[in-house]
Write an enzyme that holds these catalytic residues in place. Structure first.
Site, PDB file in Angstrom:
ATOM      1  N   THR A 171       7.442  50.367 -51.292  1.00  0.00           N
ATOM      2  CA  THR A 171       8.289  49.624 -50.377  1.00  0.00           C
ATOM      3  C   THR A 171       9.065  48.694 -51.280  1.00  0.00           C
ATOM      4  O   THR A 171       8.726  48.583 -52.451  1.00  0.00           O
ATOM      5  CB  THR A 171       7.366  48.877 -49.385  1.00  0.00           C
ATOM      6  OG1 THR A 171       6.710  49.846 -48.588  1.00  0.00           O
ATOM      7  CG2 THR A 171       8.087  47.888 -48.496  1.00  0.00           C
TER       8      THR A 171
ATOM      9  N   THR B 208      11.341  49.871 -46.172  1.00  0.00           N
ATOM     10  CA  THR B 208      10.385  50.901 -46.606  1.00  0.00           C
ATOM     11  C   THR B 208      10.629  52.265 -45.979  1.00  0.00           C
ATOM     12  O   THR B 208      11.207  52.382 -44.895  1.00  0.00           O
ATOM     13  CB  THR B 208       8.936  50.459 -46.245  1.00  0.00           C
ATOM     14  OG1 THR B 208       8.005  51.321 -46.887  1.00  0.00           O
ATOM     15  CG2 THR B 208       8.685  50.452 -44.752  1.00  0.00           C
TER      16      THR B 208
ATOM     17  N   ASN C  74       7.675  53.846 -46.079  1.00  0.00           N
ATOM     18  CA  ASN C  74       6.217  53.869 -46.069  1.00  0.00           C
ATOM     19  C   ASN C  74       5.711  54.386 -47.404  1.00  0.00           C
ATOM     20  O   ASN C  74       5.702  53.649 -48.374  1.00  0.00           O
ATOM     21  CB  ASN C  74       5.640  54.635 -44.886  1.00  0.00           C
ATOM     22  CG  ASN C  74       4.159  54.304 -44.683  1.00  0.00           C
ATOM     23  OD1 ASN C  74       3.717  53.227 -45.072  1.00  0.00           O
ATOM     24  ND2 ASN C  74       3.389  55.194 -44.098  1.00  0.00           N
TER      25      ASN C  74
ATOM     26  N   ASP D 285       1.555  54.572 -40.027  1.00  0.00           N
ATOM     27  CA  ASP D 285       1.166  53.166 -39.814  1.00  0.00           C
ATOM     28  C   ASP D 285       0.582  52.927 -38.421  1.00  0.00           C
ATOM     29  O   ASP D 285       0.091  51.837 -38.125  1.00  0.00           O
ATOM     30  CB  ASP D 285       2.368  52.231 -40.042  1.00  0.00           C
ATOM     31  CG  ASP D 285       2.514  51.823 -41.510  1.00  0.00           C
ATOM     32  OD1 ASP D 285       1.561  52.047 -42.280  1.00  0.00           O
ATOM     33  OD2 ASP D 285       3.560  51.279 -41.881  1.00  0.00           O
TER      34      ASP D 285
ATOM     35  N   SER E  42       3.093  46.770 -38.889  1.00  0.00           N
ATOM     36  CA  SER E  42       3.505  46.663 -40.294  1.00  0.00           C
ATOM     37  C   SER E  42       2.818  45.481 -40.965  1.00  0.00           C
ATOM     38  O   SER E  42       2.407  44.528 -40.296  1.00  0.00           O
ATOM     39  CB  SER E  42       5.023  46.476 -40.361  1.00  0.00           C
ATOM     40  OG  SER E  42       5.437  46.245 -41.687  1.00  0.00           O
ATOM     41  N   SER E  43       2.735  45.538 -42.292  1.00  0.00           N
ATOM     42  CA  SER E  43       2.278  44.369 -43.067  1.00  0.00           C
ATOM     43  C   SER E  43       3.447  43.660 -43.757  1.00  0.00           C
ATOM     44  O   SER E  43       3.233  42.634 -44.402  1.00  0.00           O
ATOM     45  CB  SER E  43       1.280  44.806 -44.142  1.00  0.00           C
ATOM     46  OG  SER E  43       0.143  45.365 -43.542  1.00  0.00           O
TER      47      SER E  43
ATOM     48  N   GLY F 219       3.428  46.784 -50.859  1.00  0.00           N
ATOM     49  CA  GLY F 219       2.013  46.942 -51.227  1.00  0.00           C
ATOM     50  C   GLY F 219       1.078  47.219 -50.071  1.00  0.00           C
ATOM     51  O   GLY F 219      -0.124  46.954 -50.199  1.00  0.00           O
ATOM     52  N   GLY F 220       1.607  47.735 -48.940  1.00  0.00           N
ATOM     53  CA  GLY F 220       0.706  48.007 -47.814  1.00  0.00           C
ATOM     54  C   GLY F 220      -0.013  46.722 -47.424  1.00  0.00           C
ATOM     55  O   GLY F 220       0.582  45.650 -47.420  1.00  0.00           O
TER      56      GLY F 220
HETATM   57  O1  DON Z   1       4.986  48.552 -42.983  1.00  0.00           O
HETATM   58  C1  DON Z   1       3.987  48.620 -43.693  1.00  0.00           C
HETATM   59  O2  DON Z   1       3.087  47.807 -43.686  1.00  0.00           O
HETATM   60  C2  DON Z   1       3.891  49.777 -44.679  1.00  0.00           C
HETATM   61  N1  DON Z   1       4.647  50.897 -44.195  1.00  0.00           N
HETATM   62  C3  DON Z   1       4.338  49.325 -46.028  1.00  0.00           C
HETATM   63  C4  DON Z   1       4.159  50.374 -47.056  1.00  0.00           C
HETATM   64  C5  DON Z   1       4.119  49.820 -48.425  1.00  0.00           C
HETATM   65  O3  DON Z   1       4.215  48.641 -48.647  1.00  0.00           O
HETATM   66  C6  DON Z   1       3.922  50.787 -49.508  1.00  0.00           C
HETATM   67  N2  DON Z   1       4.192  50.170 -50.782  1.00  0.00           N
HETATM   68  N3  DON Z   1       3.561  49.828 -51.677  1.00  0.00           N
END
Ligand code: DON
Length: 608
Positions: free
Chosen positions: A419, A437, A439, A460, A490-491, A511-512
């Protein structure tokens, strides 16, 4: 112009290594070693990282990619404001950072104007009309973990174009076509492939080559790009040109919509013309909290649901308000923050979802009284057990707890790349924090015949209640189940911090789930620990997300801290790197903009 671009350093490698470390996955580790052979050695230690932010008196753009930062900077220098520059930057990222920059995905943009107005643009993807709660569950009752992360069925209705157009119309001063010029040029004339991008594309080969257009564009028909080759994306240039001319109408109702829905029909996707025509970006109220620290009054402006991050960060800052923090070489400070993270993630798993369809108890979760009660459960000397810690019963002062029920859910972690977060501040003091992102890195890995990669944001959602989702191993509540037109939780947490009423810090991360911890740490470093801007980004990072019950620590965290945490009863695990914070701080003495791009990646801060 002042600028700095960090040395090339494969974040994709970091992520692969991270996952390998996390799960002990031998095949992934082999892949990581292959990538490692190709890369120049990364800076030996964080001591070799830049210690000072890029300083400029007027405007600043901080992104993962030098060409994207430059695209934004050029708009600022031409007299555009921060929103004009942010939209230009986002479009440039869609061309030069195909893993995450996008027009086939979604994102959030937090704007704080110099006059104090704040707005949150939510252009998160939505589930297609034909999506259903059990769409990834097979006849035998098991979850198909591939289907929600790769291929057409993983794609949710993209929101980026609608959101960028809305932000520009609301606060921009320039025409869409004008802010898109650089992106269109970069797509049609091409740009030099960096070593990092070449390595990344090679490592993505197995998944990209499954889709003919992805293979042709991103793998050069199987020949692979080398560093220095030119990556041209003529179909993307044509789509961007149409969008520049006709606006979001082209993407949602015009030629691009037609091409995309034909691809969907051909490759088994669910998105229809009706889904595209019905997509709506949302303007949401910014979450807001106040703190006193170091003799200053601080305000934190952050992301509301469907982000879980803003709620979690305010809840954490509330819990930490009366906790003395000394820094990350102090075991007590790390222990207390990790215990706070444990508790906010328990609440996240139970309560957060799309606020248009679920009753998210935001007011209770961000109430200081509630935080005080939860913080009182922390033992300052011993680790709690996540078997015992459960989501609380959020409530506001004077309103009794117990109305909200806390579904019991479990979270485990996997970090999927990728992301991207960028920050912009203009000469007038308008500020933008934006995280966007697909994802997973390269999203669904399907490229539409209109030349852009499509997201895999469907993962997600709670893809099967009681079973972890594929990419992040997250188990989430039933309120986040798949349903037509719902936004997946989402995060992503773009955040802006004010000091004594003035713009002070613009931050956020990919970073999820680690987005939440990494963004929180950047705020604590700046607001509570008084670190310099670049030091706040360079500082070692850690993460706890309730379940699994362990602290993840970046690899160069002092060993003494890890053993002291273990002695307190914490399980710990080393990871390579966490997050990529491209932040901008304001020097309170000079009002200079301090661009602090993340040295963990090829971050670039450019100002004038
Ligand atoms: O929206 C979210 O929380 C996730 N789709 C974000 C994905 C993400 O940060 C991947 N990257 N490192």
């Amino acid at each position: 112009m002042t600028s700095r671009t960090f040395p090339s350093y494969s974040c994709l490698f970091c992520a692969i290594l991270f996952v390998a470390l996390l799960f002990g996955a031998a095949p992934l580790f082999t892949q990581a070693q292959t990538a490692a052979e190709l890369r120049p050695p990364p800076p030996a230690s964080r001591d070799a990282w830049p210690q000072q932010a890029v300083r400029a008196p007027h405007g600043m753009v901080a992104t993962d990619e030098p060409l994207a930062s430059r695209a934004g900077l050029e708009i600022l220098q031409r007299g555009g404001n921060a929103v004009d520059a942010a939209v230009a930057t986002a479009f440039a990222l869609a061309v030069v950072e195909p893993s995450a920059g996008n027009i086939g995905g979604g994102g959030f943009m937090l704007v704080r104007l110099a006059d104090g107005r704040t707005t949150f643009f939510d252009y998160r993807e939505t589930a297609p009309g034909k999506a259903s709660r059990d769409m990834y569950i097979g006849a035998d009752g098991t979850l198909d973990k591939q289907a929600s992360v790769i291929g057409m069925r993983s794609v949710a209705v993209p929101g980026t174009i609608a959101g960028l157009e809305l932000a520009l119309k609301t606060y921009g001063t320039m025409k869409l076509a004008a802010v898109m010029e650089t992106a269109i040029r970069l797509a049609s004339e091409g740009f030099p492939v960096s070593e990092r991008l070449a390595r990344e594309l090679e490592s993505q080969r197995p998944d990209l080559q499954r889709f003919s257009i992805s293979r042709r564009i991103f793998l050069k028909d199987g020949h692979l790009f080398r560093a220095g080759d030119t990556l041209r994306q003529p179909e993307l240039a044509a789509a961007l040109q149409r969008i520049g001319k006709l606006g979001a109408a082209d993407f949602y109702r015009g030629e691009t919509a037609r091409l995309l829905t034909e691809d969907m029909a051909r490759l088994g996707g669910l998105i229809t013309l009706e889904d595209l025509a019905n997509y709506q970006p949302k303007i949401r109220e910014v979450l807001h909290a106040k703190y006193d620290s170091g003799g200053h009054a601080w305000e934190v402006l952050t992301a509301p649901p469907p982000s879980s991050g803003g709620v979690a960060i305010i809840e954490a800052l509330n819990m930490l308000q009366s906790v003395p923090l000394k820094g990350w070489e102090d075991v007590e400070s790390v222990h207390m923050v990790a215990e706070v993270m444990r508790r906010i993630f328990a609440d996240r798993a139970a309560y957060l979802a799309d606020p248009d369809f679920a009753n998210v108890p935001v007011a209770g979760l961000i109430d200081p009284c509630y935080a005080k009660e939860i913080a009182a459960t922390i033992d300052p000397r011993r680790a709690s057990s996540s078997k015992v810690i459960r989501a609380g019963s959020p409530h506001q002062c004077g309103i009794s707890a117990g109305n909200a029920t806390a579904p019991q859910t479990i979270v485990s972690l996997g970090e999927g790349p990728h992301t991207t977060h960028f920050s912009v501040v203009d000469a007038a003091g308008n500020a933008v924090a934006s995280t966007t992102t697909l994802n997973n890195s390269y999203g669904s890995h399907v490229t539409s015949s209109a030349g852009f990669l499509l997201n895999d944001e469907m993962d997600d959602f709670t893809t099967q209640p009681g079973v972890p989702n594929a990419l992040f191993g997250l188990m989430q509540s039933d309120a986040n189940a798949i349903a037509p037109r719902h936004r997946p939780l989402s995060s992503m947490t773009p955040t802006i911090v004010l000091r004594d009423g003035k713009l002070s810090f613009v931050t956020g991360s990919p970073g999820g789930p680690t987005i939440i911890s990494v963004t929180l740490l950047s705020i604590l470093n700046w607001m509570r620990l008084g670190m310099e801007a670049q030091a706040a980004i360079n500082a070692p990072r850690f993460h706890h997300q309730w379940l699994p019950d362990r602290i993840l620590m970046e690899r160069d965290f002092p060993a003494s801290i890890e053993s002291a945490l273990n002695a307190r009863g914490h399980e710990t695990k080393r990871v390579n790197r966490m997050g990529l914070v491209n932040a901008i701080a304001i020097d309170p003495a000079t009002n200079d903009r301090l661009g602090a791009a993340d040295p963990r990646h090829e971050g670039s801060a450019q100002g004038y």
